[in-house]
Design a protein around this motif. Structure first.
Motif, short mmCIF file in Angstrom:
data_model
loop_
_atom_site.label_atom_id
_atom_site.label_comp_id
_atom_site.label_asym_id
_atom_site.label_seq_id
_atom_site.Cartn_x
_atom_site.Cartn_y
_atom_site.Cartn_z
N VAL A 120 -34.09 43.95 26.84
CA VAL A 120 -33.20 42.79 26.99
C VAL A 120 -33.04 42.06 25.66
O VAL A 120 -31.93 41.65 25.28
CB VAL A 120 -33.74 41.83 28.08
N SER A 122 -33.27 43.27 22.67
CA SER A 122 -32.46 44.08 21.76
C SER A 122 -30.98 43.96 22.11
O SER A 122 -30.12 43.88 21.21
CB SER A 122 -32.90 45.55 21.83
N ILE A 123 -30.66 43.97 23.39
CA ILE A 123 -29.26 43.80 23.81
C ILE A 123 -28.73 42.45 23.34
O ILE A 123 -27.61 42.34 22.83
CB ILE A 123 -29.14 43.91 25.34
N LEU A 126 -27.93 42.54 19.66
CA LEU A 126 -26.68 43.24 19.38
C LEU A 126 -25.48 42.33 19.63
O LEU A 126 -24.51 42.33 18.86
CB LEU A 126 -26.57 44.50 20.25
N THR A 226 -32.89 46.76 15.23
CA THR A 226 -32.57 46.45 16.62
C THR A 226 -32.28 47.71 17.41
O THR A 226 -32.76 47.89 18.53
CB THR A 226 -31.36 45.50 16.69
N LEU A 230 -34.23 49.27 20.62
CA LEU A 230 -33.45 49.53 21.84
C LEU A 230 -33.65 50.96 22.31
O LEU A 230 -33.85 51.23 23.49
CB LEU A 230 -31.97 49.25 21.55
#
Length: 618
Positions: A120, A122-123, A126, A226, A230
Motif C-alpha cells: 500500500v 508503495s502504491i 507512485l 519504490t 512494490l
C-alpha cells in the motif's frame, strides 16, 4: 496441498471458535516441527514511533511554509512528509498486527500484514510521484513566483530532521515493511535537498524553473526504489517462490537425498517475511526409512536454503503400489467404459472419472478434455473414430459427470484440474500423451504443456486462447450455475440445445449424442450433470484478476514447445481472430485453422472435423 487428509463428506462436525482458540496445542510446535515462531521478532516498534512523531510534527510546519512561499519543491517535500507520516503510521499499525498470535481463523498468524502495508505504501508513493511530475510540467507553462529565502530555511531544517528519521529507520533493514517506509523517508530527504537547492538558486539568481526541474529529478530518483519494494511485496503476497531460492534447484537437491525416488507437488513460499516454507510429496521405496530420510531433508533445506518450515508427505512405491485403475494391465479393449483415478486436493482426496476407448496397452494415448460445463462424453464420436490408433481417455473434470464434487468450490480452478490430469497421466503409466482440449480443456492443456518435462507431445486447442473475450464471459455467466430444471427431458434438451447453438448446426441425432449425456434426472426433474458450485470461482473474477490471469496464460503459452493446432470457430465470441493470430506470432510451434459457420466451439462430431483431428494427430 501438503498431503492427503481423509475427511468425511457425509457428516459435518461443528466446533466452537472458543474451543479452538483455547487449545494452544493446535499452534504449538513439537520436536521435529519448524522451529520458527509465528509471532516473529518484528522490527522495533519504537523506531517507527519516533520517526512518526518527528515526521508528523514537521510536516505541519513545512506545509504552512510551502503554502506561503509558493514553492513546488517545498510543496512536494511537504507532501512527501504527509505521505511519510501516513506510511509510518501504517507500518507501525502493521507491525502491531503482525505480532498478534495465531487464531482459529488465521492459523499462520498475521505476519503478512507487513507486506500488505509495504504494498500500500508503495502504491501511495507512485501516486505522489505522478502528481509531482504532472504539476511540475504544468509549471513550465505557467511559472509561479517562489520565495527562495523561506524555501531555503525550511528545507534546511527539514533536511536535518529527515536525516535523523532515516538513521532511526535504517537500524532495521530486515523488514520489507520498514524498508518501504524508509523509501518514503529517503524520498523526502532527497526532496529536502532539492528544495534547499531550489531555494538557494532562486534566492541568488531568481531563476524560477529550477523549482520544477528539481522536483521532477527527485521524483524519478525515488521511483526505482519504490518499484523494487512494490515488486517484492507483490511477489510475497502472491505466494511467489522466495526471490533468493531457486525452485528447480530445490527439487533437484531433494531428488539427490539418499532414499528419495521422486518428488512431486512441490511448493515453496514465504508464510511471513523472511520465513520460507516448503510442502510436497516424496516417493520412497521403504516406509520404515522415512524418519531417517526426513532428517536428511531437513538438514539440507535448512543449511542450503534457510527453509525451516517443512511439511512432506511420504509415498511408498514398489511392486505393491496398486492404483484404482482396475483394468490397466488387462488385455481388454474399452468402449466408453468408466474408470476412476484418485486425486489429491487441499483438504483431502476425490475421484475423477474418465471414459476409456481402445486398448489400454496402446502406448499412444490421446487425452480429450472438455469445456467449463461439459463432460467427457462430448468426445464419444471422436473417440470411436480414434480408438483404433489411440487409447483415448476422456475425463469428467472434477465436479462434472461421474466425478466427485469438491467441498471447497474455490478449488474448481485450473491449478486443481492440472493436478488431477497429472494424477491421471501417472496412473496411465505412459511417458507421453497427445492432448485435445476444448475451451477450458485447452486452458488446462496449455498450463500443463508449459510445465517442465510435460508429457504432452502434440496438442489441439479447440477455440480458446490466453485472452478470453469479455462478451463470451458475459454469455457464460448468463447460464453457468443458473437454475436449470425441467419436468420432462425433451424440454430440457431443447433448452440445452439453444444454449449450445454456437457449437454448430447439428441434426437432432447429433444433438442427442452430444447433449443427451449432459442431462440427469434428480428428484423428479431433469437437471444439468455438473455441480452448480463450479460457478463460484468463475463469478468471483473481477477485471484485475482477469487481466492477471491473461498475463499468466500468455506467459505459459510462450513456454510450450510441442506442435499445436489452434482450431477457431469462424464466428467465435471467445477466441478472436486477433488473439489466434497473436498466438501464432508469439509461439512458432502453433498454427491456426478456422471452421466457418461455427461459433464457440466446434463440437467435432461431424466427419470433416474429425478428419481434421485425425490428420493432426497422425
Amino acid at each position: 496441498m501438503s498431503g492427503f487428509h481423509h475427511h468425511s463428506h457425509g457428516k459435518k462436525h461443528h466446533h466452537s471458535h472458543r474451543a479452538v482458540e483455547s487449545d494452544p496445542a493446535l499452534h504449538a510446535h513439537k520436536k521435529g516441527d519448524a522451529k520458527h515462531c509465528h509471532t516473529k521478532e518484528a522490527s522495533n516498534q519504537n523506531l517507527l514511533l519516533i520517526a512518526l512523531v518527528l515526521t508528523l510534527g514537521f510536516s505541519v510546519v513545512e506545509g504552512a511554509a510551502a503554502y506561503f512561499a509558493g514553492s513546488l519543491a517545498l510543496i512536494s517535500d511537504a507532501g512527501h512528509m504527509v505521505t511519510d507520516a501516513a506510511a509510518l503510521g501504517l507500518a507501525l499499525f502493521a507491525q502491531i498486527i503482525s505480532r498478534r498470535p495465531p487464531s482459529s481463523k488465521h492459523s499462520f498468524g498475521f505476519g503478512r500484514a507487513e507486506a500488505l502495508a509495504a504494498f500500500v505504501n508503495s502504491i501511495a508513493m507512485l501516486v505522489l510521484v505522478a502528481w509531482i511530475v504532472i504539476e511540475a510540467i504544468g509549471r513550465f507553462y505557467t511559472p509561479h513566483v517562489v520565495d527562495g529565502y523561506t524555501v531555503s530555511v525550511v528545507a534546511a531544517i527539514g533536511l536535518l530532521m529527515n536525516i535523523v528519521v532515516a538513521l532511526v529507520l535504517s537500524r532495521d533493514q530486515r523488514s520489507v515493511n520498514t524498508r518501504a517506509a524508509l523509501v518514503h523517508v529517503m524520498g523526502d530527504l532527497l526532496g529536502s535537498v532539492a528544495a534547499l537547492a531550489a531555494g538557494l538558486i532562486i534566492q541568488f539568481t531568481g531563476w524560477m524553473p529550477i523549482d520544477a526541474i528539481l522536483s521532477i529529478l527527485v521524483s524519478l530518483l525515488i521511483l526505482k526504489s519504490t518499484i523494487a519494494i512494490l515488486h517484492e511485496s507483490f511477489h510475497f503476497l502472491m505466494e511467489g517462490v522466495p526471490l533468493h531460492i531457486d525452485y528447480l534447484e530445490v527439487g533437484g537437491e531433494l531428488k539427490k537425498i539418499a532414499g528419495v525416488s521422486a518428488v512431486h507437488d512441490l511448493h515453496v513460499w514465504e508464510m511471513t517475511p523472511n520465513f520460507p516454507a516448503l510442502i510436497g510429496h516424496i516417493e520412497i521405496e521403504e516406509m520404515h526409512q522415512w524418519p531417517e530420510i526426513m532428517s536428511r531433508i531437513r538438514v539440507m533445506l535448512l543449511e542450503k536454503y534457510g527453509i525451516d518450515h517443512v511439511t512432506l508427505q511420504p509415498e511408498q512405491i514398489g511392486p505393491d503400489d496398486v492404483h484404482e485403475h482396475d483394468h490397466a494391465h488387462e488385455h481388454v479393449e474399452h468402449y466408453g467404459d468408466t474408470l476412476y483415478v484418485l486425486c489429491g486436493e487441499g483438504e483431502g482426496v476425490h475421484r475423477m472419472a474418465y471414459h476409456a476407448w481402445g486398448n489400454p496397452e496402446n502406448p499412444r494415448v490421446l487425452i480429450c478434455v472438455h469445456g467449463l460445463t461439459r463432460r467427457g462424453s462430448d468426445f464419444n464420436t471422436l473417440a470411436q473414430a480414434m480408438c483404433k490408433d489411440y487409447y483415448v481417455v476422456c475425463p469428467d473434470i472434477v465436479g462434472r459427470g461421474n466425478s466427485d464434487r469438491l467441498s471447497n468450490p474455490m478449488l474448481y480452478a485450473v491449478p486443481q484440474y492440472v493436478a488431477d490430469m497429472m494424477s491421471l497421466v501417472k496412473q496411465l503409466g505412459v511417458p507421453h500423451v497427445d492432448w485435445f482440449g476444448t475451451s477450458m480443456g485447452g486452458l488446462i492443456g496449455m498450463v500443463y504443456a508449459s510445465m517442465p518435462n510435460s508429457p504432452i507431445r502434440r496438442m489441439l486447442i479447440n477455440d480458446v486462447g490466453p485472452r478470453i473475450e469479455p462478451e463470451s464471459l458475459k454469455r457464460l455467466g448468463s447460464y453457468v450455475g443458473q437454475p436449470f430444471a425441467f419436468a420432462n427431458r425433451a424440454d430440457a434438451l431443447e433448452r440445452l440445445n439453444q444454449i449450445c447453438a454456437t457449437f454448430g448446426d447439428h441434426t437432432p441425432q447429433e444433438w442427442e449424442i452430444y447433449n443427451g449425456p449432459m442431462l440427469v434426472e434428480r428428484d423428479g426433474a431433469w437437471v444439468m450433470h455438473y455441480d452448480p458450485a463450479i460457478s463460484v470461482p468463475f463469478a468471483s473474477i473481477n477485471p484485475v484478476m482477469a487481466k492477471a490471469g491473461e498475463v499468466a496464460m500468455w506467459h505459459a503459452f510462450k513456454q510450450i514447445h510441442c506442435p499445436m493446432l489452434i482450431v477457431r470457430g469462424g464466428d467465435s465470441d471467445l477466441l478472436s481472430s486477433a488473439t489466434a493470430a497473436e498466438m501464432c506470432k508469439v509461439n512458432p510451434h502453433a498454427r491456426v485453422i478456422e471452421i466457418p459457420g461455427v461459433g464457440h466451439a466446434p463440437a467435432f462430431v461431424k466427419a470433416e472435423q474429425i478428419a481434421l483431428a485425425k490428420e493432426f494427430f497422425s
